[in-house]
Each structure stands twice: as C-alpha cells, then as structure tokens.
Enzyme design. Structure first.
Site, short mmCIF file in Angstrom:
data_model
loop_
_atom_site.label_atom_id
_atom_site.label_comp_id
_atom_site.label_asym_id
_atom_site.label_seq_id
_atom_site.Cartn_x
_atom_site.Cartn_y
_atom_site.Cartn_z
N CYS A 8 20.98 55.31 -67.68
CA CYS A 8 20.88 55.07 -69.17
C CYS A 8 20.16 56.06 -69.95
CB CYS A 8 20.51 53.62 -69.52
SG CYS A 8 18.67 53.11 -69.14
N ASN A 11 15.87 54.63 -68.48
CA ASN A 11 15.62 54.05 -67.31
C ASN A 11 14.82 52.98 -67.09
OD1 ASN A 11 14.62 55.10 -63.97
ND2 ASN A 11 16.32 53.66 -64.41
N CYS A 13 15.69 49.74 -69.38
CA CYS A 13 16.50 48.40 -69.42
C CYS A 13 17.58 48.47 -68.90
CB CYS A 13 16.88 48.47 -71.10
SG CYS A 13 15.18 48.43 -72.23
N SER A 15 19.81 50.57 -66.87
CA SER A 15 20.13 51.08 -65.41
C SER A 15 19.03 50.69 -64.57
CB SER A 15 19.89 52.69 -65.44
OG SER A 15 18.63 53.10 -65.97
N ASP A 125 22.16 48.76 -75.94
CA ASP A 125 21.07 49.06 -75.45
C ASP A 125 20.17 47.97 -75.83
OD1 ASP A 125 18.54 50.08 -74.68
OD2 ASP A 125 19.02 52.00 -75.21
#
Length: 156
Positions: A8, A11, A13, A15, A125
């Site tokens: 993401c 790194n 949230c 992934s 996100d």
C-alpha cells in the site's frame, strides 16, 4: 517457497493488515513452510513505525497478531524476490509497474482482482476514510480468494 508481498502507500494500514490476515490463514492451513508473507509501502513516510492504531485495534479484536511489524518501503529487489506482489489500489499498482519496468519477475495484481463479482476495484485507504471495518472485510475476503488462487496455480 512461494513469496507473497502486500503493498500500500505507507505500510501502516492496508498492507500490514493484509499481511497479518493472510499469514493467519496460511498458518491455519499448515502452510507456513510453503508460503512466506510480508508487506511494504511505496512511500517512505512511515518507515520504522508500527501499524496504524486502527489496524492494530481491529486485528486485536479479530485475534490476529501484528506483533513486531514495522513499516518499510518496497525495494527494487522485492520486485524480483517475491512471486506475488499484491497492491491495494490502482495507484499502488501504477507505482509498482513503474518501479518494475521489465525487471519484475513477480506477478503484480490488485487484491480485489481476486474477488469474483466484487463491486469495488480498490481497497480504500482507512488512513483517510477512517473506516477500518470496511477495509478489514475487503482485505479478509481478498486474502481468502488470493490464497485459493495461489493454491490452484502452484498446485499446493
């Protein structure tokens, strides 16, 4: 060993959430010796930080460990060392493909591409939306389908 990398932006949230969920599913199936799981971000904003509080809270609630995870940025070597490089959204995929050029040997795909008839293409996100529950549901479903796809492709 099959190597899977979730990616993401930062790194912290999506992934690391995907890494933790996927690792738990792999462990439940007894395939820790066959599948290695990691995560990284395309940006460098959060290097060395633990996952976001929202990610930690929902994973703790679901009894999924994220202990010891620290954010890291994807490296050029990741693009050839991992078999599956799974981005959370179109921006991640674009960044990964630009980085990889013709050098990547890993299969680059978006997580929700593995979910049949999914109404969404991107995992939103939660750093911006604040909705870690929605992200957990999408990532969890995506991880189950991804593992089933890997099992079929790799004949595990």
């Amino acid at each position: 060993m099959i190597k899977v990398l979730f990616v993401c932006l930062g790194n912290i949230c999506r992934s690391p959430m995907a890494e933790a969920i996927f690792r738990k599913i792999v462990q439940q199936r007894g395939w820790e010796d066959k599948i290695f799981v990691d995560s990284a971000g395309t940006g460098d904003w959060h290097i060395g930080e633990p996952p976001h509080k929202g990610t930690r809270e929902i994973l703790t609630k679901k009894n999924i460990s994220i202990e010891g995870k620290k954010a890291r940025q994807i490296s050029q070597s990741d693009l050839s060392n991992f078999d599956y490089i799974i981005g959370m959204d179109a921006e991640n995929i674009g960044n990964l493909r630009r980085m990889a050029g013709a050098k990547s040997t890993g299969h680059i795909a978006r997580l929700l591409d593995y979910v049949p008839e999914c109404s969404q293409e991107d995992v939103p996100d939660p750093y911006f939306t604040g909705d870690f529950n929605e992200v957990y549901d999408l990532v969890s479903e995506g991880c189950h389908h991804l593992l089933n796809d890997i099992v079929a492709r790799e004949k595990l």
